[in-house]
Enzyme design. Structure first.
Site, PDB file in Angstrom:
ATOM      1  N   ARG A 222      -9.216   2.109  13.903  1.00  0.00           N
ATOM      2  CA  ARG A 222     -10.614   2.089  14.334  1.00  0.00           C
ATOM      3  C   ARG A 222     -11.022   0.628  14.576  1.00  0.00           C
ATOM      4  NH1 ARG A 222     -10.254   6.503  15.889  1.00  0.00           N
ATOM      5  NH2 ARG A 222     -11.368   8.363  15.217  1.00  0.00           N
ATOM      6  N   HIS A 270      -9.155   3.368  24.041  1.00  0.00           N
ATOM      7  CA  HIS A 270      -9.083   4.387  22.981  1.00  0.00           C
ATOM      8  C   HIS A 270      -8.351   5.633  23.499  1.00  0.00           C
ATOM      9  CE1 HIS A 270     -11.163   6.040  19.158  1.00  0.00           C
ATOM     10  NE2 HIS A 270     -10.049   6.729  19.394  1.00  0.00           N
TER      11      HIS A 270
HETATM   12  P1  NDP Z   1      -4.455  10.078   7.563  1.00  0.00           P
HETATM   13  O1  NDP Z   1      -5.726  10.354   6.828  1.00  0.00           O
HETATM   14  O2  NDP Z   1      -3.491  11.193   7.749  1.00  0.00           O
HETATM   15  O3  NDP Z   1      -3.654   8.909   6.808  1.00  0.00           O
HETATM   16  C1  NDP Z   1      -4.273   7.824   6.259  1.00  0.00           C
HETATM   17  C2  NDP Z   1      -3.230   6.923   5.623  1.00  0.00           C
HETATM   18  O4  NDP Z   1      -3.880   5.693   5.221  1.00  0.00           O
HETATM   19  C3  NDP Z   1      -2.594   7.505   4.372  1.00  0.00           C
HETATM   20  O5  NDP Z   1      -1.238   7.148   4.296  1.00  0.00           O
HETATM   21  C4  NDP Z   1      -3.382   6.834   3.218  1.00  0.00           C
HETATM   22  O6  NDP Z   1      -2.619   6.689   2.038  1.00  0.00           O
HETATM   23  C5  NDP Z   1      -3.620   5.475   3.839  1.00  0.00           C
HETATM   24  N1  NDP Z   1      -4.785   4.816   3.235  1.00  0.00           N
HETATM   25  C6  NDP Z   1      -6.068   5.241   3.215  1.00  0.00           C
HETATM   26  N2  NDP Z   1      -6.851   4.339   2.576  1.00  0.00           N
HETATM   27  C7  NDP Z   1      -6.024   3.352   2.179  1.00  0.00           C
HETATM   28  C8  NDP Z   1      -6.238   2.148   1.449  1.00  0.00           C
HETATM   29  N3  NDP Z   1      -7.456   1.790   1.005  1.00  0.00           N
HETATM   30  N4  NDP Z   1      -5.170   1.367   1.188  1.00  0.00           N
HETATM   31  C9  NDP Z   1      -3.929   1.725   1.618  1.00  0.00           C
HETATM   32  N5  NDP Z   1      -3.673   2.846   2.331  1.00  0.00           N
HETATM   33  C10 NDP Z   1      -4.709   3.650   2.595  1.00  0.00           C
HETATM   34  O7  NDP Z   1      -4.887   9.413   8.962  1.00  0.00           O
HETATM   35  P2  NDP Z   1      -4.219   9.676  10.403  1.00  0.00           P
HETATM   36  O8  NDP Z   1      -2.794   9.276  10.325  1.00  0.00           O
HETATM   37  O9  NDP Z   1      -4.547  11.031  10.903  1.00  0.00           O
HETATM   38  O10 NDP Z   1      -5.050   8.641  11.316  1.00  0.00           O
HETATM   39  C11 NDP Z   1      -4.839   7.247  11.219  1.00  0.00           C
HETATM   40  C12 NDP Z   1      -5.863   6.493  12.075  1.00  0.00           C
HETATM   41  O11 NDP Z   1      -5.627   6.745  13.466  1.00  0.00           O
HETATM   42  C13 NDP Z   1      -7.312   6.878  11.819  1.00  0.00           C
HETATM   43  O12 NDP Z   1      -8.115   5.707  11.807  1.00  0.00           O
HETATM   44  C14 NDP Z   1      -7.653   7.716  13.042  1.00  0.00           C
HETATM   45  O13 NDP Z   1      -9.029   7.739  13.277  1.00  0.00           O
HETATM   46  C15 NDP Z   1      -6.869   6.965  14.108  1.00  0.00           C
HETATM   47  N6  NDP Z   1      -6.650   7.685  15.360  1.00  0.00           N
HETATM   48  C16 NDP Z   1      -6.648   6.951  16.525  1.00  0.00           C
HETATM   49  C17 NDP Z   1      -6.413   7.550  17.736  1.00  0.00           C
HETATM   50  C18 NDP Z   1      -6.346   6.737  18.973  1.00  0.00           C
HETATM   51  O14 NDP Z   1      -6.214   7.301  20.057  1.00  0.00           O
HETATM   52  N7  NDP Z   1      -6.420   5.414  18.894  1.00  0.00           N
HETATM   53  C19 NDP Z   1      -6.186   8.998  17.825  1.00  0.00           C
HETATM   54  C20 NDP Z   1      -6.172   9.681  16.562  1.00  0.00           C
HETATM   55  C21 NDP Z   1      -6.389   9.033  15.363  1.00  0.00           C
HETATM   56  P3  NDP Z   1      -2.090   7.971   1.204  1.00  0.00           P
HETATM   57  O15 NDP Z   1      -0.990   8.567   2.069  1.00  0.00           O
HETATM   58  O16 NDP Z   1      -1.530   7.389  -0.043  1.00  0.00           O
HETATM   59  O17 NDP Z   1      -3.266   8.876   1.035  1.00  0.00           O
HETATM   60  C1  OXD Z   2      -9.450  10.782  17.016  1.00  0.00           C
HETATM   61  C2  OXD Z   2      -9.472   9.765  18.045  1.00  0.00           C
HETATM   62  O1  OXD Z   2      -9.800  10.464  15.884  1.00  0.00           O
HETATM   63  O2  OXD Z   2      -9.533  10.121  19.228  1.00  0.00           O
HETATM   64  O3  OXD Z   2      -9.072  11.924  17.309  1.00  0.00           O
HETATM   65  O4  OXD Z   2      -9.404   8.564  17.735  1.00  0.00           O
END
Ligand code: NDP
Ligand code: OXD
Length: 307
Positions: A222, A270
């Site tokens: 983000r 994005h």
């Molecule tokens: P998930 O919720 O599946 O995974 C989050 C990961 O981050 C987990 O491994 C979690 O650890 C870790 N995490 C969370 N907080 C912390 C912290 N404080 N310190 C260390 N690790 C942390 O997320 P997604 O994989 O689904 O999405 C990842 C990102 O991608 C999001 O920001 C989402 O909005 C973005 N995104 C972007 C898109 C784009 O087109 N650019 C499209 C879709 C998503 P743990 O495993 O231990 O819980």
């Molecule tokens: C999502 C994105 O969160 O588009 O799906 O980033």
């Protein structure tokens, strides 16, 4: 029984049609045509207007129309015990991994150099640099898929997550010292964290000063993960030497934003992984059926934890 779709910045008709094929007996409504709000028991929301949730008295559960959930976390009308799901299907993760691999390979193999050589009619072979280390912050749905894709291509991959757990074959760190370790050893550092109070602004001057000279930052998480002014300073020091950014504090990126024409920054709108209506409809229909059967929606989110 009705489902409401509200995603004002997207075209919702195709999703509604796809959803109807999975749930032919369910009334699917598109905001702002709520009809009788008492009949709506499931809402699919993406950047919905504030106040909407309050106007749905019989709502049993919500699903985000994307992987992100900030619009739901930030809505004070959503009770903390409301079951909230999100869409993080295999196609979305696969698309994200493909995009990241594409970006890294194009940069590492220096395709720009060969394109320029062709323009100058120059036969100028050169080998790639040593195979880079890929560091991934966030080993969730997207992070794991990306890690596995890079691993499959023979790259060294290291990860960072809250609990320090990642897929087999990938050393995954946790905590401050773990973050320092990942940052200081990654040639490509990819941010795939969710946006929470702990991760907001995590891509900052301190982190950059720890990156190896010549390394590359990729932010697909983000926009608010990044302190933009800190990045501009850090690029001067070549730590990182380049930034590949798909997400921004303000989207669309304002016309006069310095990132557009910065020689060390690559901007994309994005679009690393876009929600596919067919996959979304499948997941949402499953989610709806689960909720109607008294279960939790797919991709249940912990609203207190923030992801
Ligand atoms: P998930 O919720 O599946 O995974 C989050 C990961 O981050 C987990 O491994 C979690 O650890 C870790 N995490 C969370 N907080 C912390 C912290 N404080 N310190 C260390 N690790 C942390 O997320 P997604 O994989 O689904 O999405 C990842 C990102 O991608 C999001 O920001 C989402 O909005 C973005 N995104 C972007 C898109 C784009 O087109 N650019 C499209 C879709 C998503 P743990 O495993 O231990 O819980
Ligand atoms: C999502 C994105 O969160 O588009 O799906 O980033």
């Amino acid at each position: 029984m009705a489902i409401l779709i509200c995603a004002p910045d997207r075209s919702n008709e195709r999703l509604a049609q796809d959803l109807s094929t999975h749930l032919p007996k369910v009334d699917i409504r598109i905001w702002p045509d709520l009809g009788d709000a008492n009949e709506i028991d499931f809402a699919v929301l993406w950047k919905h207007p504030q106040g909407l949730v309050k106007s749905l008295p019989k709502l049993k559960a919500i699903s985000s129309l994307g992987a992100g959930i900030e619009h739901l976390i930030n809505d004070p009308d959503i009770p903390k015990d409301m079951p909230v799901g999100r869409l993080a299907g295999p196609k979305l993760a696969h698309d994200m991994a493909t995009w990241l691999v594409g970006r890294v390979l194009a940069d590492w193999l220096d395709f720009k150099y060969f394109d320029q050589s062709q323009q100058q009619h120059q036969w100028a072979p050169k080998p790639p640099h040593e195979r880079p280390v890929i560091g991934i912050l966030g080993m969730g749905h997207m992070g794991r898929a990306a890690a596995e894709a890079f691993l499959g291509l023979g790259f060294d991959v290291i990860g960072w997550s809250m609990r320090g757990q990642g897929p087999d074959g990938i050393v995954t760190h946790q905590g401050e010292s773990g973050l320092d370790q990942v940052v200081s050893t990654s040639d490509y550092l990819i941010c795939l964290l969710p946006l929470t109070p702990h991760t907001r602004g995590i891509l900052n001057a301190r982190l950059f000063s720890n990156m190896p000279r010549g390394s590359v930052l990729i932010n697909v998480g983000r926009g608010a993960h990044l302190i933009e002014e800190d990045l501009l300073e850090a690029l001067v020091q070549q730590r990182p030497a380049q930034a590949i950014l798909d997400v921004f504090t303000t989207e669309p990126l304002p016309q006069d934003h310095p990132f557009w024409s910065h020689p060390q920054i690559t901007v994309s709108p994005h679009s690393a992984a876009l929600t596919d209506p067919a996959e979304a409809a499948l997941l949402l229909s499953e989610s709806y059926q689960r909720v109607m059967a008294g279960q939790t929606p797919i991709g249940l989110v912990d609203l207190e934890r923030g992801y």
